[in-house]
Scaffold this motif. Structure first.
Motif, mmCIF file in Angstrom:
data_model
loop_
_atom_site.group_PDB
_atom_site.id
_atom_site.type_symbol
_atom_site.label_atom_id
_atom_site.label_comp_id
_atom_site.label_asym_id
_atom_site.label_seq_id
_atom_site.Cartn_x
_atom_site.Cartn_y
_atom_site.Cartn_z
ATOM 1 N N ASN A 1 31.031 23.643 39.844
ATOM 2 C CA ASN A 1 31.799 22.155 39.391
ATOM 3 C C ASN A 1 30.796 20.946 39.750
ATOM 4 O OD1 ASN A 1 33.979 22.861 37.701
ATOM 5 N ND2 ASN A 1 35.120 22.952 38.828
ATOM 6 N N ALA A 2 30.285 21.748 41.815
ATOM 7 C CA ALA A 2 29.382 21.228 41.632
ATOM 8 C C ALA A 2 27.937 19.979 40.856
ATOM 9 C CB ALA A 2 28.994 20.913 42.665
ATOM 10 N N ASP A 3 27.609 21.236 39.917
ATOM 11 C CA ASP A 3 26.245 20.454 39.202
ATOM 12 C C ASP A 3 27.389 20.397 38.134
ATOM 13 O OD1 ASP A 3 24.620 20.758 41.553
ATOM 14 O OD2 ASP A 3 24.561 23.383 41.002
ATOM 15 N N SER A 4 28.278 20.629 37.347
ATOM 16 C CA SER A 4 28.740 20.807 35.846
ATOM 17 C C SER A 4 29.191 19.059 35.957
ATOM 18 C CB SER A 4 29.525 21.535 36.050
ATOM 19 O OG SER A 4 29.463 21.515 34.651
ATOM 20 N N PRO A 5 28.293 18.829 34.761
ATOM 21 C CA PRO A 5 29.559 17.069 34.136
ATOM 22 C C PRO A 5 31.173 17.998 33.738
ATOM 23 C CG PRO A 5 28.214 18.041 32.835
ATOM 24 C CD PRO A 5 27.851 18.970 33.671
ATOM 25 N N VAL A 6 31.016 19.084 32.940
ATOM 26 C CA VAL A 6 32.648 19.762 33.282
ATOM 27 C C VAL A 6 32.984 20.967 33.593
ATOM 28 C CG1 VAL A 6 33.882 20.746 30.432
ATOM 29 C CG2 VAL A 6 31.686 18.627 30.059
ATOM 30 N N LYS A 7 34.460 20.089 34.264
ATOM 31 C CA LYS A 7 34.866 20.578 34.719
ATOM 32 C C LYS A 7 35.464 21.858 35.034
ATOM 33 C CE LYS A 7 33.904 17.908 37.800
ATOM 34 N NZ LYS A 7 32.821 18.118 38.846
ATOM 35 N N ILE A 8 35.317 23.109 35.389
ATOM 36 C CA ILE A 8 35.456 24.653 35.082
ATOM 37 C C ILE A 8 36.890 25.054 35.440
ATOM 38 C CG2 ILE A 8 34.632 26.717 34.665
ATOM 39 C CD1 ILE A 8 31.777 26.202 34.583
ATOM 40 N N SER A 9 37.573 25.732 35.428
ATOM 41 C CA SER A 9 39.217 25.694 35.468
ATOM 42 C C SER A 9 39.358 27.756 36.190
ATOM 43 C CB SER A 9 40.039 25.624 35.030
ATOM 44 O OG SER A 9 39.910 27.063 33.737
ATOM 45 N N VAL A 10 40.006 27.712 36.813
ATOM 46 C CA VAL A 10 39.853 29.273 37.479
ATOM 47 C C VAL A 10 40.253 30.317 36.028
ATOM 48 C CG1 VAL A 10 41.594 31.128 38.472
ATOM 49 C CG2 VAL A 10 40.969 29.194 40.103
ATOM 50 N N ASN A 11 41.252 29.399 34.990
ATOM 51 C CA ASN A 11 41.548 30.010 33.761
ATOM 52 C C ASN A 11 40.109 30.553 32.451
ATOM 53 O OD1 ASN A 11 43.796 31.195 31.976
ATOM 54 N ND2 ASN A 11 43.395 29.508 30.710
ATOM 55 N N ASP A 12 39.024 29.635 33.120
ATOM 56 C CA ASP A 12 38.163 29.807 32.224
ATOM 57 C C ASP A 12 37.677 30.618 32.799
ATOM 58 O OD1 ASP A 12 38.576 27.540 30.438
ATOM 59 O OD2 ASP A 12 37.881 26.134 32.048
#
Length: 113
Positions: A36-47
């Motif tokens: 998530n530090a480098d991603s414009p789209v936030k990734i969840s634990v579920n993802d």
């Protein structure tokens, strides 16, 4: 209530089993923070769990099967259903061939309301 009872009776006639477990997710949470530090789209634990489940189904082909009345059917791709609660009820999209998708590709589908 009657629908639930009927569904339970149907389930009793089919091979099935239940799994339960617990997990240490410290490394998973660290990985998520790094992604998530480098991603414009936030990734969840579920993802991440969706992606891991797809990977396991490919690495362990015996886990990627269904029982039919006459045989056990194997699959070469991992299709994952995700339950999503919405104001109008539960939606369960099927994410097809998740093993080949980069994580951000399925995010819009799994977060549809």
């Amino acid at each position: 209530m009657g629908d639930r009872v009927s569904a339970h009776r149907e389930e009793a006639d089919k091979p099935h089993y239940y799994l339960r477990g617990s997990c240490q997710v410290d490394k998973l949470l660290k990985l998520r923070a790094e992604l998530n530090a480098d991603s414009p789209v936030k990734i969840s634990v579920n993802d991440l769990i969706i992606k891991a489940a797809a990977r396991v189904h490919i690495l362990v082909p015996a886990a990627n099967v269904i029982w039919t009345p006459t045989a056990i059917r194997s699959f070469t791709t991992a299709d994952i259903s995700v339950a999503i609660a919405t104001d109008s009820g539960l939606v369960v999209p099927v994410l097809r061939s998740v093993e080949g998708m980069p994580s951000p590709l399925w995010l819009p589908v799994s977060r549809t309301s």
